[in-house]
Motif scaffolding. Structure first.
Motif, mmCIF file in Angstrom:
data_model
loop_
_atom_site.group_PDB
_atom_site.id
_atom_site.type_symbol
_atom_site.label_atom_id
_atom_site.label_comp_id
_atom_site.label_asym_id
_atom_site.label_seq_id
_atom_site.Cartn_x
_atom_site.Cartn_y
_atom_site.Cartn_z
ATOM 1 N N PRO A 1 83.297 59.769 49.257
ATOM 2 C CA PRO A 1 83.966 58.373 48.805
ATOM 3 C C PRO A 1 84.330 57.525 50.033
ATOM 4 N N GLU A 2 83.408 57.838 51.215
ATOM 5 C CA GLU A 2 84.060 56.821 52.310
ATOM 6 C C GLU A 2 83.589 55.443 51.916
ATOM 7 N N LEU A 3 82.324 55.074 51.511
ATOM 8 C CA LEU A 3 81.892 53.679 51.118
ATOM 9 C C LEU A 3 82.855 53.050 50.416
ATOM 10 N N PHE A 4 83.330 53.851 49.133
ATOM 11 C CA PHE A 4 83.995 53.412 48.226
ATOM 12 C C PHE A 4 85.381 53.307 48.710
ATOM 13 N N GLU A 5 86.177 53.897 49.545
ATOM 14 C CA GLU A 5 86.993 53.611 50.116
ATOM 15 C C GLU A 5 87.252 52.473 51.111
ATOM 16 N N ARG A 6 86.046 52.455 51.890
ATOM 17 C CA ARG A 6 85.945 51.294 52.672
ATOM 18 C C ARG A 6 86.094 49.703 51.789
ATOM 19 N N TRP A 7 85.035 49.798 50.673
ATOM 20 C CA TRP A 7 85.094 48.749 49.703
ATOM 21 C C TRP A 7 86.637 48.323 49.070
ATOM 22 N N ARG A 8 87.304 49.500 48.580
ATOM 23 C CA ARG A 8 88.520 49.271 47.999
ATOM 24 C C ARG A 8 89.601 48.717 48.906
ATOM 25 N N ALA A 9 89.472 48.995 50.205
ATOM 26 C CA ALA A 9 90.231 48.491 51.169
ATOM 27 C C ALA A 9 90.243 47.059 51.291
ATOM 28 N N THR A 10 88.812 46.642 50.983
ATOM 29 C CA THR A 10 88.692 45.121 51.289
ATOM 30 C C THR A 10 88.985 44.085 50.054
ATOM 31 N N GLN A 11 89.643 44.724 48.905
ATOM 32 C CA GLN A 11 90.052 44.363 47.619
ATOM 33 C C GLN A 11 91.575 43.860 47.914
ATOM 34 N N ASP A 12 91.669 42.701 46.987
ATOM 35 C CA ASP A 12 93.126 41.962 47.092
ATOM 36 C C ASP A 12 94.003 43.065 46.742
ATOM 37 N N GLU A 13 93.743 43.657 45.571
ATOM 38 C CA GLU A 13 94.986 44.688 45.246
ATOM 39 C C GLU A 13 94.256 46.070 45.061
ATOM 40 N N PRO A 14 94.021 46.741 46.189
ATOM 41 C CA PRO A 14 93.279 48.139 46.612
ATOM 42 C C PRO A 14 93.831 49.087 45.440
ATOM 43 N N ASP A 15 95.180 49.186 45.397
ATOM 44 C CA ASP A 15 95.856 50.176 44.471
ATOM 45 C C ASP A 15 95.736 49.946 42.968
ATOM 46 N N GLU A 16 95.234 48.808 42.493
ATOM 47 C CA GLU A 16 94.685 48.536 41.371
ATOM 48 C C GLU A 16 93.277 48.725 40.818
ATOM 49 N N VAL A 17 92.510 49.248 41.926
ATOM 50 C CA VAL A 17 91.058 49.456 41.707
ATOM 51 C C VAL A 17 90.996 50.714 40.721
ATOM 52 N N ASP A 18 90.017 50.770 39.620
ATOM 53 C CA ASP A 18 89.797 51.956 39.146
ATOM 54 C C ASP A 18 89.301 53.111 39.662
ATOM 55 N N PRO A 19 90.119 54.214 39.941
ATOM 56 C CA PRO A 19 89.617 55.395 40.819
ATOM 57 C C PRO A 19 88.230 55.799 40.370
ATOM 58 N N ALA A 20 87.844 55.641 39.077
ATOM 59 C CA ALA A 20 86.516 56.113 38.602
ATOM 60 C C ALA A 20 85.391 55.326 39.371
ATOM 61 N N LEU A 21 85.856 54.235 39.966
ATOM 62 C CA LEU A 21 84.434 53.554 40.646
ATOM 63 C C LEU A 21 84.239 54.503 41.870
ATOM 64 N N GLY A 22 85.092 55.080 42.281
ATOM 65 C CA GLY A 22 85.032 56.092 43.554
ATOM 66 C C GLY A 22 84.112 57.326 43.219
ATOM 67 N N ALA A 23 83.651 57.391 41.935
ATOM 68 C CA ALA A 23 83.117 58.915 41.665
ATOM 69 C C ALA A 23 82.004 59.285 42.602
ATOM 70 N N THR A 24 81.933 60.556 42.923
ATOM 71 C CA THR A 24 80.771 60.842 43.856
ATOM 72 C C THR A 24 79.869 62.042 43.166
ATOM 73 N N ASP A 25 78.686 62.214 43.956
ATOM 74 C CA ASP A 25 77.884 63.523 43.398
ATOM 75 C C ASP A 25 77.395 64.136 44.571
ATOM 76 N N PRO A 26 78.110 65.294 44.853
ATOM 77 C CA PRO A 26 77.870 66.044 46.067
ATOM 78 C C PRO A 26 76.302 66.687 46.266
ATOM 79 N N ASN A 27 75.790 66.463 45.046
ATOM 80 C CA ASN A 27 74.585 67.130 44.872
ATOM 81 C C ASN A 27 73.261 65.834 45.123
ATOM 82 N N ALA A 28 73.860 64.702 45.341
ATOM 83 C CA ALA A 28 72.909 63.672 45.465
ATOM 84 C C ALA A 28 71.971 63.985 46.519
#
Length: 113
Positions: A44-71
């Motif tokens: 989730p590292e890239l998602f978390e960095r991106w989310r921190a740049t948003q105006d309202e980070p707490d309102e970002v849909d957590p589903a956008l941070g889905a990961t695939d550990p087998n990618a």
């Protein structure tokens, strides 16, 4: 969701950078590009960095941070371009969003299976 295989090309790797340097690729070789993209899909590292740049980070849909550990991502230099082969079970929209954050619009989708 079953894994999908993407063939991606970075025609000019030096331009494969997103608009925000905090989120962008820093790689210069095929293996490094593959490693950075794989990390963006597995953790989730890239998602978390991106989310921190948003105006309202707490309102970002957590589903956008889905990961695939087998990618998996492999990279290969082909003349001046870099070709990446990606296997992931993440939805296509999330995959493309992460790639745009990393590379901007400087990538090409070659094949999807």
């Amino acid at each position: 969701m079953p894994p999908v295989h993407y063939s991606i090309s970075l025609p000019d790797p030096s331009k494969a950078r997103g608009s925000d340097p905090r989120l962008s690729f820093t790689a210069s070789g095929a293996e490094a590009f593959a490693e950075q993209l794989q990390d963006a899909l597995r953790t989730p590292e890239l998602f978390e960095r991106w989310r921190a740049t948003q105006d309202e980070p707490d309102e970002v849909d957590p589903a956008l941070g889905a990961t695939d550990p087998n990618a998996t991502v492999t990279g290969q230099q082909a003349d001046l371009r870099i070709n990446l082969v990606v296997t992931t079970s993440l939805p296509g929209d999330l995959f493309k969003q992460r790639l745009r954050l990393l590379a901007g619009n400087n990538w090409e989708m070659r094949d999807v299976r």
